[in-house]
Scaffold this active site. Sequence first.
Site, PDB file in Angstrom:
ATOM      1  N   ASN A 210       2.147  -1.820 -17.471  1.00 13.40           N
ATOM      2  CA  ASN A 210       1.321  -0.944 -16.788  1.00 13.40           C
ATOM      3  C   ASN A 210       1.450   0.471 -17.176  1.00 13.40           C
ATOM      4  O   ASN A 210       2.375   1.149 -16.909  1.00 13.40           O
ATOM      5  CB  ASN A 210       1.420  -0.882 -15.282  1.00 13.40           C
ATOM      6  CG  ASN A 210       0.407   0.197 -14.592  1.00 13.40           C
ATOM      7  OD1 ASN A 210      -0.768  -0.108 -14.572  1.00 13.40           O
ATOM      8  ND2 ASN A 210       1.212   1.239 -14.224  1.00 13.40           N
ATOM      9  N   GLU A 418      -7.554  -0.829 -12.642  1.00 15.49           N
ATOM     10  CA  GLU A 418      -7.463   0.155 -11.731  1.00 15.49           C
ATOM     11  C   GLU A 418      -8.559   1.079 -11.756  1.00 15.49           C
ATOM     12  O   GLU A 418      -8.898   1.782 -12.762  1.00 15.49           O
ATOM     13  CB  GLU A 418      -5.937   0.902 -11.582  1.00 15.49           C
ATOM     14  CG  GLU A 418      -4.744   0.340 -11.383  1.00 15.49           C
ATOM     15  CD  GLU A 418      -3.674   1.051 -11.272  1.00 15.49           C
ATOM     16  OE1 GLU A 418      -3.727   2.114 -11.300  1.00 15.49           O
ATOM     17  OE2 GLU A 418      -2.506   0.432 -11.619  1.00 15.49           O
ATOM     18  N   TRP A 467      -8.316   0.153  -6.996  1.00 16.96           N
ATOM     19  CA  TRP A 467      -7.082   0.493  -6.526  1.00 16.96           C
ATOM     20  C   TRP A 467      -7.321   1.443  -5.490  1.00 16.96           C
ATOM     21  O   TRP A 467      -7.884   2.468  -5.309  1.00 16.96           O
ATOM     22  CB  TRP A 467      -6.326   1.284  -7.469  1.00 16.96           C
ATOM     23  CG  TRP A 467      -5.092   1.809  -7.122  1.00 16.96           C
ATOM     24  CD1 TRP A 467      -4.592   2.829  -6.262  1.00 16.96           C
ATOM     25  CD2 TRP A 467      -3.881   1.030  -7.244  1.00 16.96           C
ATOM     26  NE1 TRP A 467      -3.211   2.870  -6.135  1.00 16.96           N
ATOM     27  CE2 TRP A 467      -2.757   1.697  -6.637  1.00 16.96           C
ATOM     28  CE3 TRP A 467      -3.461  -0.291  -7.818  1.00 16.96           C
ATOM     29  CZ2 TRP A 467      -1.501   1.346  -6.831  1.00 16.96           C
ATOM     30  CZ3 TRP A 467      -2.234  -0.717  -8.101  1.00 16.96           C
ATOM     31  CH2 TRP A 467      -1.257   0.025  -7.478  1.00 16.96           C
ATOM     32  N   GLU A 474       2.822   5.719  -2.966  1.00 22.97           N
ATOM     33  CA  GLU A 474       2.161   6.047  -4.177  1.00 22.97           C
ATOM     34  C   GLU A 474       3.411   6.816  -5.271  1.00 22.97           C
ATOM     35  O   GLU A 474       2.985   8.003  -5.367  1.00 22.97           O
ATOM     36  CB  GLU A 474       1.049   7.087  -4.139  1.00 22.97           C
ATOM     37  CG  GLU A 474       0.068   7.529  -5.083  1.00 22.97           C
ATOM     38  CD  GLU A 474      -0.357   6.386  -5.963  1.00 22.97           C
ATOM     39  OE1 GLU A 474      -0.356   6.605  -7.141  1.00 22.97           O
ATOM     40  OE2 GLU A 474      -0.502   5.485  -5.437  1.00 22.97           O
TER      41      GLU A 474
END
Length: 511
Positions: A210, A418, A467, A474
């Site tokens: 990612n 996302e 997302w 976060e």
Amino acid sequence: MAIPKAHYSLAVLVLLFVVVSSSQKVCNPECKAKEPFHCDNTHAFNRTGFPRNFTFGAATSAYQIEGAAHRALNGWDYFTHRYPEKVPDRSSGDLACDSYDLYKDDVKLLKRMNVQAYRLSIAWSRVLPKGRLTGGVDENGITYYNNLINELKANGIEPYVTIFHWDVPQTLEDEYGGFLSTRIVEDYTNYAELLFQRFGDRVKFWITLNQPFSLATKGYGDGSYPPGRCTGCELGGDSGVEPYTVAHNQLLAHAKTVSLYRKRYQKFQGGKIGTTLIGRWFAPLNEFSELDKAAAKRAFDFFVGWFLDPLVYGKYPTIMREMVGDRLPEFTPEQSALVKGSLDFLGLNYYVTQYATDAPPPTQLNAITDARVTLGFYRNGVPIGVVAPSFVYYPPGFRQILNYIKDNYKNPLTYITENGVADLDLGNVTLATALADNGRIQNHCSHLSCLKCAMKDGCNVAGYFAWSLMDNYEFGNGYTLRFGMNWVNFTNPADRKEKASGKWFSKFLAK
């Protein structure tokens, strides 16, 4: 004869970049050139405008939702406990959404939203406590993911599994420095193979990494992410060298894993494997300035091309090789062949478009500033798009970056892994306010309308993941930013409530 796009001159590339930037300026559900680009009627705009086989889903990652129970430490555990001041609310993912215990509730949220797919990640240290196979497999961790995958499949939801989402086992950081060492390539590949063996009969979509850009620059460029290394950081580091080393090793780990999957598992498991990159777009601050046009192109190459060029063409962007010099590792011929074409699909995380302007050489070498570009969201005090608490977002940039990738990177099969926007929560937001997230509806609706237009342009996009499924941890912002379509009470994570955006997405997909 046609000139391979990888061999275009810088001048031609800049021209192509500007042409894409100046076209497709407006998006709406009908893809007509009129303002405003956002959706005027969210009730009328729904999934029927997309192909029947287009995949809609929601996304999360392990550290952000699972909690730390019953797994070995990873870099984020160590980092948030040693440097709590690095996070605004001094928090960690120790509990998060407690999805380790509440995974069935997670699936219920997904089912209620009518999504077809769920992008999740595996916590490396949950299945391999020592980070490598020789340290033993934690069968309890395997059971957890088996249960989650089976629950998803039983509810008609396809799992899209990210193998690595920034959570390096701390044992590997301690032993050899994690992705700073080439030793991690073998350990990562062995870890990935374990996942193929245990879950590959049901998982048909694998994402190796990612946003490798983020781990490289935030973990080793400014030290804001684990392991917290940079020039001048307490733990040491070299911001001008280490980010490039880490990026290189991530690419090699990805490529070796893809090669292994294709040789040993793909034929009989029938899956696809790709990776997810940051999908940031850039526009020249002064659209009439050749310097700013070139700066926007450089920004793309240093953010996206850094990884996409090797994956498609087997080498780093020319401008990076020229500007970074010997600080940028070189691929051997064998490595280049391994990396080139190592994508069945491209995952793209798109959030923002920024203005770019030419900047002077930095006074200190740093991968973050090597592009010699100043980025921002405002031109003469006017924002590029919609001002939100987390950033300024610009949906037309979504269409523009997809078209640029189509035209310059062989139009790969692409999933938007996302896209979303956050609300700020410093502990003073009422529940009623948190649930009435109409701005998030507008964000997703406007981006989906631009995505629809990009697909009409010929962009090969097959899916969109919001997302996020629910509010979560976060990373560097702790619990102060809420991206979820479902609200979570972080002191009692079993307390979840559907936001207006969750209801909207459910209706959007029910059509």
